[in-house]
Design an enzyme around this catalytic site. Structure first.
Site, mmCIF file in Angstrom:
data_model
loop_
_atom_site.group_PDB
_atom_site.id
_atom_site.type_symbol
_atom_site.label_atom_id
_atom_site.label_comp_id
_atom_site.label_asym_id
_atom_site.label_seq_id
_atom_site.Cartn_x
_atom_site.Cartn_y
_atom_site.Cartn_z
ATOM 1 N N GLU A 1 -35.574 143.614 69.955
ATOM 2 C CA GLU A 1 -35.970 143.870 71.343
ATOM 3 C C GLU A 1 -36.798 145.158 71.442
ATOM 4 O OE1 GLU A 1 -33.743 143.805 75.708
ATOM 5 O OE2 GLU A 1 -32.626 144.416 73.927
ATOM 6 N N LYS B 1 -37.591 138.085 79.727
ATOM 7 C CA LYS B 1 -36.133 138.127 79.835
ATOM 8 C C LYS B 1 -35.687 137.866 81.273
ATOM 9 C CE LYS B 1 -32.399 141.370 78.570
ATOM 10 N NZ LYS B 1 -32.187 142.675 77.888
ATOM 11 N N CYS C 1 -31.601 139.348 74.193
ATOM 12 C CA CYS C 1 -30.424 140.216 74.313
ATOM 13 C C CYS C 1 -29.413 139.724 75.341
ATOM 14 C CB CYS C 1 -30.871 141.650 74.586
ATOM 15 S SG CYS C 1 -29.572 142.874 74.252
#
Length: 280
Positions: free
Chosen positions: A44, A118, A155
């Site tokens: 990330e 994300k 994540c």
């Protein structure tokens, strides 16, 4: 019928500046290519520290456009050089005031295929991401690459099963999950959630974590990156919890269809019964 794809991931320590961090990842990618890898993914916001440990406006300096920013352009050159598909997670700037936690996907010939943003943005101690990122608005793309159909889930997304499923419904064979997760309350979930998602959705997952401590907080990123197959089994060993590591593994994509025929989870879905899952 076998269809073996040699895949790689990098769990890295922060070097202290963007130039050396990118250069280090370029060398890992070249080594992966020398080992025969055809696809590689990074952690990330790979070209920056995990600045979300604090809430400071100075860290907007890490943001850049996608795909026309310097990092993605450089990674396109790297893809052409190595002949690998590359998953490139960065802090994306889309005009004034619009920022996303993003991963660009680049094909083996250097073609920019698109990006994933994300969806789920945490805002808890040590992970103050809502200060920086808007929630993703680009859907759940699956990219038709030189190695097959590749998706991305970033994540904190991994705690939400809906996105894993949508990527499967969109045809993913391999999903990269670039992360920055530290020792603490949820560390034990790291080797539980992605294998469970691989089983439920019957595809391969590359779970990538940072490693070490950085200057902006106390988070101790514990590495232990891995590939997991559609049966929920690790492909080879899990990486170190303390050291930087390049992980290269052979993934037999033929296993995906075998498992889908054997377990038939997609056949037995009941979307007609799931309306309540999307009510506010």
């Amino acid at each position: 019928m076998t269809n073996v794809v040699r895949a790689a991931l990098v769990q890295a320590t922060w070097t202290g500046d963007t130039e050396s961090m990118i250069a280090k990842h370029e060398e890992h990618a070249r080594e992966a290519a020398r080992q025969g890898a055809k696809v590689i993914g990074f952690q990330e916001v790979f070209n920056a520290p995990y600045f979300c440990q604090v809430q400071e406006a100075e860290h907007y300096r890490w943001a850049e456009p996608v795909p026309d920013g310097p990092t993605v352009l450089r990674m396109r050159d790297l893809a052409r050089e190595t002949g690998m598909v590359i998953v490139v997670p960065v802090f994306e700037s889309e005009g004034s005031g619009f920022y996303y936690n993003t991963a660009a996907v680049i094909d083996a010939d250097g073609t920019y295929l698109g990006k994933y943003r994300k969806h789920h943005i945490p805002q808890v101690k040590g992970f103050w991401e809502k200060y920086y990122f808007k929630p993703g608005n680009a859907g759940w793309p699956v990219f038709d690459t030189a190695v097959g159909k590749v998706g991305v889930y970033i994540c904190y997304d991994r705690h939400f099963p809906e996105g894993w499923r949508q990527l499967g419904l969109n045809g993913a064979q391999l999903v990269f999950n670039p992360s920055a997760t530290s020792r603490g309350l949820s560390a034990y979930l790291w080797q539980l959630e992605q294998p469970a998602a691989a089983v439920a959705n019957e595809y391969f997952i590359a779970a990538i974590n940072r490693v070490g401590q950085e200057e902006y907080g106390d988070n101790d990123f514990y590495g232990t990156s891995y590939f997991v197959d559609p049966r929920g089994q690790f492909v080879g060993d899990v990486a170190s919890d303390k050291e930087e590591e390049l992980v290269v593994r052979d993934l037999d994509f033929g296993l995906i269809e075998h498992v889908r025929q054997q377990w038939a989870f997609y056949r037995d879905r009941r979307p007609d019964a799931y309306d309540g899952l999307v009510r506010p």
